[in-house]
Scaffold this motif. Structure first.
Motif, PDB file in Angstrom:
ATOM      1  N   ILE A 631      -3.193  -1.493   7.823  1.00 27.87           N
ATOM      2  CA  ILE A 631      -4.273  -1.868   9.125  1.00 27.87           C
ATOM      3  C   ILE A 631      -4.290  -3.535   8.881  1.00 27.87           C
ATOM      4  CG2 ILE A 631      -6.488  -2.117   9.639  1.00 27.87           C
ATOM      5  CD1 ILE A 631      -6.759   1.078   8.886  1.00 27.87           C
ATOM      6  N   ALA A 632      -4.475  -3.851   7.502  1.00 24.34           N
ATOM      7  CA  ALA A 632      -4.775  -5.544   7.342  1.00 24.34           C
ATOM      8  C   ALA A 632      -3.379  -6.175   7.992  1.00 24.34           C
ATOM      9  CB  ALA A 632      -4.867  -5.659   5.952  1.00 24.34           C
ATOM     10  N   ARG A 633      -2.166  -5.773   7.869  1.00 22.48           N
ATOM     11  CA  ARG A 633      -1.138  -6.419   8.197  1.00 22.48           C
ATOM     12  C   ARG A 633      -0.957  -6.521   9.779  1.00 22.48           C
ATOM     13  NH1 ARG A 633       3.247  -2.522   5.095  1.00 22.48           N
ATOM     14  NH2 ARG A 633       2.525  -2.919   3.088  1.00 22.48           N
ATOM     15  N   MET A 634      -1.727  -5.659  10.607  1.00 24.07           N
ATOM     16  CA  MET A 634      -1.822  -5.643  11.954  1.00 24.07           C
ATOM     17  C   MET A 634      -2.663  -7.034  12.355  1.00 24.07           C
ATOM     18  SD  MET A 634      -1.720  -2.019  13.590  1.00 24.07           S
ATOM     19  CE  MET A 634      -2.938  -1.290  12.547  1.00 24.07           C
ATOM     20  N   TYR A 635      -3.547  -7.456  11.473  1.00 23.23           N
ATOM     21  CA  TYR A 635      -4.345  -8.782  12.031  1.00 23.23           C
ATOM     22  C   TYR A 635      -4.081  -9.663  11.056  1.00 23.23           C
ATOM     23  CZ  TYR A 635      -7.016  -4.806  14.043  1.00 23.23           C
ATOM     24  OH  TYR A 635      -7.522  -3.871  14.760  1.00 23.23           O
TER      25      TYR A 635
END
Length: 635
Positions: A631-635
């Motif tokens: 999830i963090a990689r998408m932001y």
């Protein structure tokens, strides 16, 4: 600490504020760059009395409901005063309200009188009148707009009330005396994308409890700047605090806030995380565009500030403690803090005067701080402003709690938390799986501090319930405890830390509430997608985790043996992203903040007992934790 004016109900508070603060300004409206036209406390109360008299004459019943469709403007506050002084409750909503929401909210709330801000919105309401059989009177608020036949104007009602008062009409005084603490002062409908907003019933006693325990010392010398929608409970409590303390609130907008900060020189404001993130990015962009000397001075100033203020924060007990530090560890951290302060104080004092003071001037130069709410403040932004000397005091609450549950104050500014519990609030941290009470628990070391669970609270600010919706009320309220739907923990330095949400609703960084289930259902209509979960809590936009369909891709001639291989394919990622953007788009009726900006394909599907319950509901907190890095990689 200035306790301000705290009466038995808001109407009495308005009356006493008018008498106490008299000719002092209460609200300021921008008329030109750097100039504001102000209404005084006594003028506002007098106009409120006049409007209340007119409303009573028009048949507004005590404990009745009056619609109020308007954004921030002084006329909003005049109407708010008038409705409350008449012993009724307003039903507020902003001008961005949809036709469907107008129909549902106005009809469901049983409003017979509806105030509308401007002619544009009024024309929409008029077309909906066949669906609003209970509405008897429409009132146009903007004095610059012409009202069509059959529609009253705010100015007309004020004149009517003034004339009646001149003949000795004193029915308002009787209404004020009849107001009880358990009476509603407002009925706020929560926003959502599922079509049926819930009407939160807030009582006079709820708001009075908020005003009684304000953990800040405000006086007539303070100035508030208002940018958040006043129909939101968060901005409204700030304005009520201002009224009770003799503070003037000045209205601003996004496009003029930079100039208004310089003109008003506010000491405090309510804000959303997005405002500070945008300002942070602008500051960094300005620094990066400067020469090497300018960049070097900025980075040196910020580093020295971090060293000095970080040390001071620790010595004052304002450093986040999730584990219960041992005495030995605290001692060595204390020594380290003292060393940092000694080494960096001298360069900090110089660079603070040369560099950081100019940054503080961006917010007017007299800023005592802001309370940021409506979503989590990114840690790097939080640290940046607090270290350069702009106190960002993050708070936490919900409409159903009037709204404040916890808030940082100047003496307990623990970065990474939402501060201490508001006075009068009782807290429970409950295990999501077993419903066991984790905090407080005297049988545990630290009494349950540092344990993650669902936040339940009880206190005088908790709502009466949802209007005409007992089932929804029973889902969140039990024995006066309200289930917030948020996951958090109580830290070892007695602050509340938020960790996510157990309920489905996603709150974006700009404060927009998104119901993910309908969006997920739409995405799963694609033959290429078996399961998905929309994410985006406290982020700028939505993204999604997707479990792809091997069969669906096979039908397109893209054959994979398992989901693991499919999830690693860049081509499959592009195809799924294009599919999602096609399904969830503006042309299909989705709002800008509901659009999915990116996706990640998962290597395995959601399974019962792991990511899903026995009734096939996604355990969002489990998925969030398991795929946090993805999830963090998408932001």
């Amino acid at each position: 600490m200035n306790s301000g004016i705290v009466a038995e109900n808001l109407a009495l508070m308005f009356k006493e504020a008018g008498a106490t603060f008299g000719a002092l300004p209460v609200f300021g409206t921008r008329v030109s760059n750097g100039e504001f036209e102000c209404l005084s406390f006594e003028q506002l109360y007098e106009r409120g009395i006049e409007l209340a008299t007119a409303l009573i004459e028009l048949g507004c019943e005590a404990r009745g409901h009056v619609g109020l469709l308007s954004d921030n403007r002084v006329e909003w506050n005049i109407v708010d005063y008038g409705v409350i002084l008449a012993g009724a409750a307003d039903v507020p909503r902003g001008t961005d309200v949809s036709n469907r929401e107008i129909e549902y909210i106005v009809d469901h709330s049983d409003a017979e009188i509806v105030f509308v801000e401007n002619r544009k919105l009024l024309d929409r309401v008029i077309t909906l009148m066949p669906s609003l059989p209970k509405v008897r009177i429409l009132v146009l608020m903007n004095p610059k707009d012409e009202a069509p036949d059959g529609v009253r104007t705010l100015g007309e009602l004020l004149e009517l009330g003034k004339g009646l008062r001149g003949t000795g009409d004193r029915r308002v005084e009787g209404r004020i005396e009849g107001i009880k603490g358990s009476d509603l002062f407002t009925l706020i409908y929560t926003s959502g994308t599922t079509g049926t907003p819930k009407g939160v019933q807030l009582m006079h006693s709820n708001m009075i409890s908020q005003l009684r325990h304000v953990p800040f010392d405000f006086s007539e010398k303070d100035r508030f700047l208002s940018i958040l929608p006043v129909w939101h409970c968060y901005e409204r409590v700030f304005q009520m605090i201002g009224i009770s303390r003799g503070v003037c609130t000045y209205f601003t907008r996004v496009r003029t806030i930079a100039d208004d900060l310089k003109a008003v020189k506010p000491t405090m404001m309510a804000s959303a995380p997005r405002l500070w993130e945008n300002l942070y990015l602008k500051i960094l962009k300005s620094v990066d565009s400067g020469n090497a000397i300018k960049r070097g001075l900025f980075h040196a100033a910020y580093y020295c500030s971090r060293m000095v203020k970080g040390g001071v924060f620790f010595l004052k007990g304002m450093c986040l403690d999730l584990e219960g530090r041992s005495f030995a560890r605290s001692f060595f951290m204390g020594v380290e803090s003292v060393v940092k302060i000694v080494l960096f104080t001298a360069p900090f004092l110089i660079l603070n005067a040369v560099v950081l003071r100019k940054l503080r001037d961006i917010v007017g130069g007299e800023f005592r701080g802001t309370v940021s709410g409506g979503g989590a403040l990114p840690t790097h932004v939080d640290e940046f402003f607090n270290f350069i000397g702009v106190p960002v005091l993050e708070g936490y609450g919900m409409t159903e709690t009037s709204p404040v549950i916890a808030v940082r104050n100047e003496s307990k500014l623990v970065i990474g938390t939402v501060g201490e519990l508001y006075e009068g609030v009782s807290l429970r941290i409950v295990d999501l799986s077993t419903n066991e009470i984790l905090y407080p628990d005297s049988g545990r070391v630290g009494e349950g501090r540092g344990l993650r669970g669902e936040i339940h609270i009880k206190g005088p600010q908790v709502m009466k319930g949802y209007y005409k919706n007992e089932e929804a009320t029973d889902r969140v309220l039990c024995d006066e405890w309200i289930n917030t739907g948020d996951i958090g923990m109580y830290t070892f330095n007695d602050c509340l830390k938020l960790l996510g949400r157990s309920k489905d609703t996603i709150v974006l960084l700009n404060g927009e509430n998104v119901e993910p289930i309908p969006i997920e259902a739409r995405i799963c209509q694609s033959p290429l997608i078996d399961q998905c979960m929309v994410v985006g809590q406290d982020q700028k936009h939505l993204c999604a985790l997707v479990v792809s369909s091997l069969e669906g891709f096979g039908d397109r001639g893209m054959n994979y043996e398992d989901l693991s291989g499919l999830s690693e394919s860049e081509e499959c990622h592009r195809v799924v992203l294009d599919e999602v953007r096609l399904l969830v788009s503006g042309k299909h009726g989705y709002k800008a903040f509901e659009i999915i900006h990116d996706v990640r394909l998962l290597p395995k599907g959601f399974e019962i007992g792991d990511e899903m319950t026995s009734t096939f509901k996604t355990k969002r907190h489990v998925v969030d934790e398991k795929y946090s890095e993805l999830i963090a990689r998408m932001y």
